[in-house]
Design a protein around this motif. Sequence first.
Motif, short mmCIF file in Angstrom:
data_model
loop_
_atom_site.label_atom_id
_atom_site.label_comp_id
_atom_site.label_asym_id
_atom_site.label_seq_id
_atom_site.Cartn_x
_atom_site.Cartn_y
_atom_site.Cartn_z
N ALA A 39 8.25 -1.85 8.82
CA ALA A 39 6.95 -2.34 8.34
C ALA A 39 6.58 -1.68 7.02
O ALA A 39 6.05 -2.33 6.11
CB ALA A 39 5.88 -2.06 9.39
N GLY A 40 6.85 -0.38 6.89
CA GLY A 40 6.52 0.32 5.65
C GLY A 40 7.35 -0.12 4.47
O GLY A 40 6.92 0.01 3.32
N ALA A 41 8.56 -0.65 4.71
CA ALA A 41 9.46 -1.04 3.63
C ALA A 41 9.19 -2.44 3.11
O ALA A 41 9.68 -2.80 2.03
CB ALA A 41 10.91 -0.94 4.09
N LEU A 42 8.44 -3.26 3.83
CA LEU A 42 8.28 -4.66 3.43
C LEU A 42 7.58 -4.79 2.06
O LEU A 42 8.09 -5.46 1.15
CB LEU A 42 7.47 -5.42 4.49
N ILE A 43 6.43 -4.16 1.92
CA ILE A 43 5.69 -4.27 0.65
C ILE A 43 6.45 -3.62 -0.50
O ILE A 43 6.57 -4.23 -1.58
CB ILE A 43 4.27 -3.68 0.80
N PRO A 44 7.00 -2.40 -0.36
CA PRO A 44 7.81 -1.85 -1.47
C PRO A 44 9.01 -2.72 -1.82
O PRO A 44 9.36 -2.86 -3.00
CB PRO A 44 8.24 -0.48 -0.92
N GLY A 45 9.67 -3.31 -0.82
CA GLY A 45 10.81 -4.18 -1.11
C GLY A 45 10.40 -5.40 -1.90
O GLY A 45 11.06 -5.78 -2.88
N LEU A 46 9.30 -6.03 -1.49
CA LEU A 46 8.80 -7.19 -2.23
C LEU A 46 8.31 -6.78 -3.63
O LEU A 46 8.44 -7.56 -4.59
CB LEU A 46 7.68 -7.87 -1.45
N TRP A 53 5.92 7.25 4.73
CA TRP A 53 5.94 7.26 3.26
C TRP A 53 7.14 8.04 2.75
O TRP A 53 7.85 7.58 1.84
CB TRP A 53 4.64 7.89 2.75
N LEU A 54 7.43 9.20 3.33
CA LEU A 54 8.55 10.01 2.90
C LEU A 54 9.87 9.26 3.14
O LEU A 54 10.76 9.28 2.28
CB LEU A 54 8.55 11.35 3.63
N GLY A 55 10.01 8.61 4.29
CA GLY A 55 11.23 7.87 4.57
C GLY A 55 11.48 6.75 3.58
O GLY A 55 12.62 6.56 3.12
N ILE A 56 10.43 6.02 3.22
CA ILE A 56 10.59 4.91 2.26
C ILE A 56 10.90 5.45 0.87
O ILE A 56 11.72 4.88 0.14
CB ILE A 56 9.33 4.03 2.24
N MET A 57 10.27 6.54 0.48
CA MET A 57 10.57 7.15 -0.82
C MET A 57 12.03 7.59 -0.88
O MET A 57 12.71 7.41 -1.91
CB MET A 57 9.64 8.33 -1.07
N ILE A 58 12.53 8.17 0.19
CA ILE A 58 13.93 8.58 0.23
C ILE A 58 14.85 7.36 0.11
O ILE A 58 15.84 7.38 -0.63
CB ILE A 58 14.23 9.35 1.53
N ALA A 118 4.19 6.64 -5.20
CA ALA A 118 3.65 8.00 -5.16
C ALA A 118 2.16 8.01 -5.48
O ALA A 118 1.38 8.76 -4.87
CB ALA A 118 4.40 8.90 -6.13
N ALA A 119 1.75 7.15 -6.43
CA ALA A 119 0.34 7.09 -6.80
C ALA A 119 -0.49 6.31 -5.79
O ALA A 119 -1.68 6.61 -5.58
CB ALA A 119 0.19 6.45 -8.19
N PHE A 120 0.13 5.33 -5.14
CA PHE A 120 -0.59 4.49 -4.17
C PHE A 120 0.19 4.45 -2.84
O PHE A 120 0.84 3.45 -2.52
CB PHE A 120 -0.78 3.06 -4.71
N PRO A 121 0.16 5.53 -2.08
CA PRO A 121 0.93 5.58 -0.83
C PRO A 121 0.50 4.55 0.20
O PRO A 121 1.27 4.23 1.11
CB PRO A 121 0.68 7.01 -0.32
N ASP A 122 -0.70 4.00 0.05
CA ASP A 122 -1.15 2.97 0.99
C ASP A 122 -0.28 1.72 0.94
O ASP A 122 -0.27 0.94 1.90
CB ASP A 122 -2.61 2.57 0.70
#
Length: 456
Positions: free
Chosen positions: A197-204, A383-388, A440-444
């Motif tokens: 779920a956390g990766a969906l928005i960063p991936g898009l 957040w840390l997992g997605i950043m990694i 990093a600036a917008f972890p939400d």
Amino acid sequence: MEWVALLMFGAIIVLLLAGFPVAFTLGGTALLFATAGVIGGGFEVAFLTGLPSRLFGIMGNETLIAVPLFVFMGITLERARIAEDLLETLSALFGRLRGGLGIAVTLVGMLLAASTGIVGATVVTMGLLSLPTMLKRGYSPEIAAGTICASGTLGQIIPPSIILVMLGDVMSSAYQQAQLQQGIFSPETVSVGDLFAGALIPGLLLVVLYMLYLFVLAIIKPASMPARPDDDSDVTLARLLSALMPPLILIFAVLGSILGGFATPTEAAGVGAAGGLLIALQRRSLNLVRLQEIMRGTLRVSSMVFLILIGASVFSLVFRGYGGDDAVRELLDHLPGGVFAAVLVVMLLMFLLGFVLDFIEITFVVVPIVAPVLLSMGLDPVWLGIMIAINLQTSFLTPPFGFALFYLRGVAPPEVSTAAIYRGVMPFVAIQLLALLILAAFPDLVTWLPDRIYGN
């Protein structure tokens, strides 16, 4: 004896760079250091008594069963030639636009990432199918190579990504360890569904940034990204649906069942594996010989993953026995700049290690060492997992050692030079770094969807 733990870590890096097998290097080096420590009196043999239960725990881990199932799904879809149909259809659909073929390649990379999750296979397939077409249409070799490499590595972050399955298990253990270090006893954990779920928005977000870059580049340098000739065949609605519907239905079945709470990631992986077989049957691309190839490929990849995981577990046990985790914690705690500096140093270390180590080794070796320390500083585990994950994806693209560059170099025609591939991926590396800064600036952007779905 903490210096011995750091020496052991350095020895493993040197041996891996020398080309020794990863799993045997991790386990063998750790056991040699443990034996020397027992003989010399600097290592307690009691640390090794927990090794059998840890290994049996790995083999009985229900979450990790998703790995061979997702690998099976990805290899099956690759053999079913899904990518070829998607590229032909979307290229015809967007080809009349300047830069449209590049956008089509990016969209195909996104769909393959969400349906296969295997980076190497995606980059090779895209290189074989789309690179000759892009060069024939007059695309710059740099732009063509960069687009293929970047879109092919989206499988690192867009679920169902295999790296997210592995990270979910590792981050869960790290989160529980960080809580125990703080004297907190809580049943809360980090699930693979949280990371999906956390990766969906960063991936898009990455997909949008890629396409925005290509769109702007088509305006600035129109000659490097020409439109498709007008005499090419049009795309009918039936052709579009025929190419898009099978992978979209499979993506919805896998991700929808996880995010909707109807299935665990392992159960959804089983749905994906069965769905991949049905798609292959529907496309008449499955027979007994091909099924045997798929099963052998799945067995090879899965055996590699679990053997590396066993070796990494031995290494982690000996590393902690020498007090290496305390040394890492002390180092990160005393960095000037606090949490920000600790995260920056860890991300830089993983970025550099990503040049020479695969994401599997980094996930099983480095993350268990540094993640508990960072999580004990109050960072969000999702957040840390997605950043990694995005950081490792960036190292896949960065010259001169990015794995995606080697994959494409192996299938690219001679007229596409290695230097052209390097030049082509650099703007996408900058986009990746920009995405890391945005998250990093917008972890939400990472935590909002898991919070909405799971209420964590």
